[in-house]
Design a protein around this motif. Structure first.
Motif, mmCIF file in Angstrom:
data_model
loop_
_atom_site.group_PDB
_atom_site.id
_atom_site.type_symbol
_atom_site.label_atom_id
_atom_site.label_comp_id
_atom_site.label_asym_id
_atom_site.label_seq_id
_atom_site.Cartn_x
_atom_site.Cartn_y
_atom_site.Cartn_z
ATOM 1 N N HIS A 78 0.839 -1.208 0.000
ATOM 2 C CA HIS A 78 0.000 0.000 0.000
ATOM 3 C C HIS A 78 0.870 1.253 0.000
ATOM 4 C CE1 HIS A 78 -3.625 2.350 0.854
ATOM 5 N NE2 HIS A 78 -2.887 3.034 1.715
ATOM 6 N N LEU A 79 1.941 1.243 0.773
ATOM 7 C CA LEU A 79 2.836 2.403 0.807
ATOM 8 C C LEU A 79 3.512 2.604 -0.540
ATOM 9 C CD1 LEU A 79 4.466 1.954 4.331
ATOM 10 C CD2 LEU A 79 2.653 3.538 3.662
ATOM 11 N N ARG A 80 3.919 1.505 -1.167
ATOM 12 C CA ARG A 80 4.514 1.624 -2.507
ATOM 13 C C ARG A 80 3.536 2.293 -3.467
ATOM 14 N NH1 ARG A 80 6.370 -3.999 -2.047
ATOM 15 N NH2 ARG A 80 8.553 -4.015 -1.406
ATOM 16 N N GLY A 81 2.291 1.860 -3.407
ATOM 17 C CA GLY A 81 1.286 2.457 -4.276
ATOM 18 C C GLY A 81 1.048 3.920 -3.958
ATOM 19 N N SER A 82 1.170 4.288 -2.682
ATOM 20 C CA SER A 82 0.919 5.668 -2.272
ATOM 21 C C SER A 82 1.932 6.642 -2.859
ATOM 22 C CB SER A 82 0.937 5.776 -0.741
ATOM 23 O OG SER A 82 -0.089 5.006 -0.167
ATOM 24 N N VAL A 83 3.156 6.186 -3.055
ATOM 25 C CA VAL A 83 4.207 7.091 -3.553
ATOM 26 C C VAL A 83 4.495 6.893 -5.034
ATOM 27 C CG1 VAL A 83 5.257 7.140 -1.263
ATOM 28 C CG2 VAL A 83 6.122 5.528 -2.961
ATOM 29 N N ALA A 84 3.784 5.991 -5.672
ATOM 30 C CA ALA A 84 4.045 5.707 -7.084
ATOM 31 C C ALA A 84 3.895 6.962 -7.929
ATOM 32 C CB ALA A 84 3.090 4.623 -7.585
ATOM 33 N N GLY A 85 4.895 7.217 -8.758
ATOM 34 C CA GLY A 85 4.848 8.349 -9.672
ATOM 35 C C GLY A 85 5.326 9.656 -9.080
ATOM 36 N N LEU A 86 5.590 9.693 -7.781
ATOM 37 C CA LEU A 86 6.051 10.929 -7.141
ATOM 38 C C LEU A 86 7.572 10.954 -7.103
ATOM 39 C CD1 LEU A 86 3.565 11.124 -4.125
ATOM 40 C CD2 LEU A 86 3.408 12.295 -6.329
ATOM 41 N N THR A 87 8.149 12.089 -7.422
ATOM 42 C CA THR A 87 9.609 12.214 -7.410
ATOM 43 C C THR A 87 10.107 13.214 -6.379
ATOM 44 O OG1 THR A 87 9.492 13.877 -9.179
ATOM 45 C CG2 THR A 87 9.809 11.565 -9.843
ATOM 46 N N ASP A 88 9.282 14.186 -6.018
ATOM 47 C CA ASP A 88 9.702 15.160 -5.016
ATOM 48 C C ASP A 88 9.781 14.462 -3.660
ATOM 49 O OD1 ASP A 88 9.950 18.192 -4.219
ATOM 50 O OD2 ASP A 88 8.582 17.266 -2.773
ATOM 51 N N PRO A 89 10.890 14.561 -2.937
ATOM 52 C CA PRO A 89 11.053 13.804 -1.695
ATOM 53 C C PRO A 89 10.048 14.168 -0.611
ATOM 54 C CG PRO A 89 12.853 15.373 -1.984
ATOM 55 C CD PRO A 89 12.108 15.325 -3.269
ATOM 56 N N VAL A 90 9.704 15.435 -0.495
ATOM 57 C CA VAL A 90 8.727 15.822 0.523
ATOM 58 C C VAL A 90 7.341 15.297 0.162
ATOM 59 C CG1 VAL A 90 7.562 17.781 1.619
ATOM 60 C CG2 VAL A 90 10.036 17.833 1.280
ATOM 61 N N GLU A 91 6.995 15.388 -1.114
ATOM 62 C CA GLU A 91 5.707 14.845 -1.548
ATOM 63 C C GLU A 91 5.649 13.338 -1.293
ATOM 64 O OE1 GLU A 91 4.961 15.850 -5.577
ATOM 65 O OE2 GLU A 91 4.821 18.016 -5.205
ATOM 66 N N ARG A 92 6.756 12.641 -1.525
ATOM 67 C CA ARG A 92 6.792 11.201 -1.285
ATOM 68 C C ARG A 92 6.624 10.899 0.214
ATOM 69 N NH1 ARG A 92 8.701 7.553 -4.916
ATOM 70 N NH2 ARG A 92 9.758 6.356 -3.293
ATOM 71 N N LEU A 93 7.287 11.679 1.051
ATOM 72 C CA LEU A 93 7.160 11.469 2.491
ATOM 73 C C LEU A 93 5.723 11.708 2.942
ATOM 74 C CD1 LEU A 93 8.287 11.007 5.334
ATOM 75 C CD2 LEU A 93 8.972 13.430 5.364
ATOM 76 N N ARG A 94 5.132 12.795 2.487
ATOM 77 C CA ARG A 94 3.752 13.083 2.878
ATOM 78 C C ARG A 94 2.800 12.001 2.376
ATOM 79 N NH1 ARG A 94 3.978 17.861 5.287
ATOM 80 N NH2 ARG A 94 5.268 19.569 4.485
ATOM 81 N N ALA A 95 3.000 11.566 1.144
ATOM 82 C CA ALA A 95 2.119 10.545 0.578
ATOM 83 C C ALA A 95 2.263 9.220 1.327
ATOM 84 C CB ALA A 95 2.433 10.347 -0.909
ATOM 85 N N ALA A 96 3.477 8.872 1.710
ATOM 86 C CA ALA A 96 3.696 7.629 2.452
ATOM 87 C C ALA A 96 3.008 7.685 3.813
ATOM 88 C CB ALA A 96 5.191 7.372 2.623
ATOM 89 N N CYS A 97 3.124 8.811 4.495
ATOM 90 C CA CYS A 97 2.506 8.929 5.820
ATOM 91 C C CYS A 97 0.984 8.945 5.725
ATOM 92 C CB CYS A 97 3.006 10.192 6.508
ATOM 93 S SG CYS A 97 4.752 10.126 6.976
ATOM 94 N N ARG A 98 0.472 9.651 4.737
ATOM 95 C CA ARG A 98 -0.985 9.651 4.558
ATOM 96 C C ARG A 98 -1.481 8.257 4.177
ATOM 97 N NH1 ARG A 98 -1.289 15.240 0.977
ATOM 98 N NH2 ARG A 98 -0.767 16.686 2.687
ATOM 99 N N GLY A 99 -0.687 7.556 3.362
ATOM 100 C CA GLY A 99 -1.051 6.192 3.009
ATOM 101 C C GLY A 99 -1.051 5.273 4.211
ATOM 102 N N TYR A 100 -0.105 5.480 5.114
ATOM 103 C CA TYR A 100 -0.036 4.686 6.346
ATOM 104 C C TYR A 100 -1.308 4.880 7.167
ATOM 105 C CZ TYR A 100 1.907 2.930 10.773
ATOM 106 O OH TYR A 100 2.122 2.235 11.933
ATOM 107 N N VAL A 101 -1.710 6.137 7.323
ATOM 108 C CA VAL A 101 -2.915 6.433 8.093
ATOM 109 C C VAL A 101 -4.144 5.845 7.415
ATOM 110 C CG1 VAL A 101 -4.422 8.294 8.897
ATOM 111 C CG2 VAL A 101 -1.940 8.493 9.156
ATOM 112 N N ARG A 102 -4.225 5.982 6.097
ATOM 113 C CA ARG A 102 -5.379 5.460 5.371
ATOM 114 C C ARG A 102 -5.485 3.944 5.515
ATOM 115 N NH1 ARG A 102 -9.957 6.291 4.915
ATOM 116 N NH2 ARG A 102 -9.330 8.466 4.675
ATOM 117 N N PHE A 103 -4.366 3.258 5.439
ATOM 118 C CA PHE A 103 -4.370 1.805 5.606
ATOM 119 C C PHE A 103 -4.932 1.433 6.975
ATOM 120 C CE2 PHE A 103 -2.579 -2.256 6.857
ATOM 121 C CZ PHE A 103 -2.650 -3.015 5.706
ATOM 122 N N ALA A 104 -4.500 2.139 8.018
ATOM 123 C CA ALA A 104 -4.950 1.833 9.375
ATOM 124 C C ALA A 104 -6.443 2.095 9.538
ATOM 125 C CB ALA A 104 -4.156 2.654 10.385
#
Length: 212
Positions: A78-104
């Motif tokens: 799920h985390l891999r899918g959350s950051v797919a296609g993103l290259t900006d490091p901050v955007e990737r970090l935010r997307a990963a954390c939001r994906g973590y919360v969404r999964f939970a």
């Protein structure tokens, strides 16, 4: 254990599939939130006889441990899918954390099981715990994402493991409170998550000059 006569013999190569079916059945029962499932209930959900489980698991604890490992794998995917296609490091970090919360939020009972089941014996080298613990690959998303921000000059973290752990603790605390107090007047989740990220990942509020 010797009295599995009612169950048709597996076709060649189907043993692994049956094990996966048992784990998925147990995961569904966990997510229903009706308490810890019994082996009989797992067998019924999987459409097999209870003794058939013993060809793959010795007891219910082993089944639940397999559910934990399977859920961590699903979280990582799920985390891999959350950051797919993103290259900006901050955007990737935010997307990963939001994906973590969404999964939970989407799988609250399974998420709860991840952090309430007993862990296996610790490895001989405690210094390697972050690399060998259950969920290490999912945790590495936070660690690597903060590292990428630091390399890009977007974070001034000076202790990556410490800050990744602090961010994980913050996310987990928010998730736990949100699930246990759903009627609290929570602001939008992304705002709280971003606040936790900014604080614990020590993000700079600007891109370095020349950043795209």
């Amino acid at each position: 254990m010797g009295n599995d006569a009612r169950r048709p013999q597996n076709k060649r190569g189907s043993g692994g599939q049956l094990r996966e079916d048992i784990v998925r059945a147990a995961a569904r029962l966990v997510e229903q939130g009706d308490g810890t499932p019994t082996l009989r209930a797992v067998a019924r959900e999987a459409g097999i006889t209870a003794p058939a489980i013993y060809a793959h698991f010795d007891n219910l604890d082993e089944v639940l441990q397999a559910v934990v490992l399977s859920t961590f794998q699903a979280l990582t995917a799920h985390l891999r899918g959350s950051v797919a296609g993103l290259t900006d490091p901050v955007e990737r970090l935010r997307a990963a954390c939001r994906g973590y919360v969404r999964f939970a939020v989407d799988r609250p009972q399974q998420y709860g099981l991840l952090f309430t089941s007993p862990l296996p014996e610790p490895p001989p080298d405690p210094g390697k715990l972050l690399e060998t613990m259950e969920g290490a690959e999912a945790f590495a998303f936070l660690l690597d994402a903060i590292r990428e921000c630091a390399i890009a000059g977007r974070s001034h973290s000076d202790d990556l493991p410490r800050d990744a752990i602090a961010l994980w603790v913050g996310l987990h605390g928010y998730i736990s409170l949100h699930l246990s107090r759903p009627h609290f007047p929570w602001p939008p989740a992304h705002g709280i998550v971003d606040t936790l990220i900014d604080a614990h990942a020590h993000l700079n509020n600007h891109r370095p000059s020349g950043a795209g």
